[in-house]
Design an enzyme around this catalytic site. Structure first.
Site, PDB file in Angstrom:
ATOM      1  N   ASN A 146       0.796  -1.229   0.000  1.00 52.63           N
ATOM      2  CA  ASN A 146       0.000   0.000   0.000  1.00 52.63           C
ATOM      3  C   ASN A 146       0.826   1.276   0.000  1.00 52.63           C
ATOM      4  O   ASN A 146       0.319   2.339  -0.329  1.00 52.63           O
ATOM      5  CB  ASN A 146      -0.957  -0.002   1.198  1.00 52.63           C
ATOM      6  CG  ASN A 146      -0.293  -0.410   2.482  1.00 52.63           C
ATOM      7  OD1 ASN A 146       0.331  -1.467   2.558  1.00 52.63           O
ATOM      8  ND2 ASN A 146      -0.395   0.421   3.496  1.00 52.63           N
ATOM      9  N   CYS A 327      -3.666   4.756   7.442  1.00 50.23           N
ATOM     10  CA  CYS A 327      -3.829   4.279   8.821  1.00 50.23           C
ATOM     11  C   CYS A 327      -2.634   4.601   9.700  1.00 50.23           C
ATOM     12  O   CYS A 327      -2.707   4.483  10.907  1.00 50.23           O
ATOM     13  CB  CYS A 327      -4.065   2.780   8.824  1.00 50.23           C
ATOM     14  SG  CYS A 327      -4.537   2.128   7.262  1.00 50.23           S
TER      15      CYS A 327
HETATM   16  N1  PLP Z   1      -4.528  -4.192   3.742  1.00 52.27           N
HETATM   17  C1  PLP Z   1      -4.012  -3.238   2.945  1.00 52.27           C
HETATM   18  C2  PLP Z   1      -2.835  -3.560   2.083  1.00 52.27           C
HETATM   19  C3  PLP Z   1      -4.567  -1.953   2.925  1.00 52.27           C
HETATM   20  O1  PLP Z   1      -4.035  -1.016   2.141  1.00 52.27           O
HETATM   21  C4  PLP Z   1      -5.695  -1.689   3.751  1.00 52.27           C
HETATM   22  C5  PLP Z   1      -6.288  -0.334   3.795  1.00 52.27           C
HETATM   23  O2  PLP Z   1      -5.640   0.661   3.683  1.00 52.27           O
HETATM   24  C6  PLP Z   1      -6.194  -2.717   4.551  1.00 52.27           C
HETATM   25  C7  PLP Z   1      -5.595  -3.960   4.516  1.00 52.27           C
HETATM   26  C8  PLP Z   1      -7.370  -2.511   5.423  1.00 52.27           C
HETATM   27  O3  PLP Z   1      -8.553  -2.522   4.671  1.00 52.27           O
HETATM   28  P1  PLP Z   1      -9.896  -1.864   5.256  1.00 52.27           P
HETATM   29  O4  PLP Z   1      -9.691  -0.395   5.244  1.00 52.27           O
HETATM   30  O5  PLP Z   1     -10.971  -2.315   4.298  1.00 52.27           O
HETATM   31  O6  PLP Z   1     -10.099  -2.437   6.607  1.00 52.27           O
END
Ligand code: PLP
Length: 376
Positions: A146, A327
């Site tokens: 991400n 996040c």
């Molecule tokens: N995994 C990855 C690689 C992400 O980029 C994200 C969100 O930014 C998540 C998990 C979490 O997903 P969600 O926001 O649907 O809980």
């Protein structure tokens, strides 16, 4: 320009969802005709998503998003296979939904190996092969990162897992709907997806779980989703995810090409304007490398200004970017992903993530570059 954090909901997705708030509001668990229609909508969504990824409809389970899907895969396999098979393997650049879950299980008795990555964020298949032992139950390596967009060789990783009889989970939250994925060709056992990264609503996602996988539920209750994920189904959200997935699959080739070219244009412009900048992850200005990262993703360290300051100065000009993942913005300290690829804390703290979408234009990219020149 922060589409990796989330995307707007496509108006066609909203149109598909609306009836499930008004006329079709029944609980899919009921035994009357309106419930059967709601249940049919959920089942249809499973069929559509299963077809897109080459799975069976019964292998798709709906969740509240990527975080829950990651938790479900990792805790579910751990609870289903420990205490003997209590060893989990993951990578240093995973999303916190994976890393924090592994850490949590470590406190409950799991043994966790976190594999390092190379300077572009790639996991070494040889290292993975050596890390697996008789007590390993699960390998969880993300399909695309991400922050730096690196696309892992999940097929090679799954091949190693299959050779050893170890479950293979991949977090495909960033790439589902953006690159072609076939779970059978890849040979994986579980895959997490999230709707809000592909113009669907927030708070809904899914997990592919291969038939026969020994997994325990982590949410107990009314027994929905074949007992693996209790709770009244979010019918409108599920229909939204389905509609978004279908649109993404239908337009994938053109959308991919557009974002790829726009991202490469941005990379070229930034390199011309800032010859000392460092592109983090596979450098798309080098031939063949562009394919190794997500099409709209660019992550650059300028060295001269803190990333968070840069984000706020760009925001003053109406440009939305990020210095890490959405996040981790509130968390102090440099990104664990950038540290894992070998950046020192100075370069890691001065990174800017730009994640482009088909709605971004060349003029917007020019405006970003001009703004960066003025700010830096
Ligand atoms: N995994 C990855 C690689 C992400 O980029 C994200 C969100 O930014 C998540 C998990 C979490 O997903 P969600 O926001 O649907 O809980």
């Amino acid at each position: 320009m922060d589409n990796a954090a989330t995307t707007f909901v496509d108006s066609r997705v909203i149109d598909a969802m609306l009836p499930y708030f008004s006329e079709e509001w029944a609980n899919p668990g009921g035994n009357y005709y309106t419930s059967k229609r709601a249940k049919a909508a959920v089942n249809n969504a499973k069929e559509v998503i299963a077809e897109i990824i080459g799975a069976k409809p019964s292998e798709i389970y709906f969740t509240s998003g990527g975080t829950e899907s990651d938790n479900m895969a990792i805790k579910g396999i751990y609870y289903g296979n420990s205490p003997y098979r209590n060893h989990l393997i993951t990578s240093a650049i995973e999303h916190k939904a994976v890393l924090s879950t592994c850490n949590y299980l470590k406190n409950q008795g799991a043994s966790v190996t976190v594999l390092p990555v190379d300077h572009n964020g790639f996991v070494s298949v040889q290292m993975l092969n050596r890390a697996i032992n008789r007590r390993t139950s699960l390998v969880s390596v993300m399909m695309a990162n991400n922050e730096i967009g690196t696309i892992e060789d999940i097929k090679a990783i799954a091949d190693v897992c299959n050779k050893h009889g170890v479950y293979c989970h991949t977090d495909a939250v960033q790439c589902f709907g953006h690159i072609p994925i076939n779970v059978n060709n890849l040979g994986i056992d579980m895959m997490s997806i999230s709707s809000h990264k592909l113009h669907g609503p927030k708070g809904v996602g899914a997990i592919y779980i291969k038939e026969g996988t020994k997994i325990h539920p982590i949410i107990h209750g009314g027994g929905q989703e074949n007992g693996l994920r209790s709770g009244t189904e979010n019918v409108a959200g599920i229909v939204g995810l389905m509609a978004a997935a279908k649109l993404a699959a239908d337009n994938m080739e053109n959308d991919y090409k557009y974002c790829f070219r726009l991202r490469n244009y941005l990379a070229d412009e930034l390199k011309a304007a800032f010859p000392d900048c460092k592109i983090n992850g596979p450098d798309p200005t080098i031939d063949g490398n562009g394919l190794k990262r997500l099409p709209g993703n660019l992550n650059v360290s300028f060295g001269s200004m803190n990333g968070a300051t840069l984000v706020s100065k760009l925001s003053e000009r109406g440009i939305c970017t990020s210095s890490g993942s959405a996040c981790s913005q509130s968390k102090k300290g440099p990104s664990h992903v950038l540290t894992a690829i070998g950046l020192d804390s100075h370069m890691a703290s001065s990174a800017l993530r730009i994640s482009l979408d088909t709605t971004n234009t060349y003029q917007e990219v020019d405006y970003l570059v001009t703004s960066l020149k003025e700010i830096l």
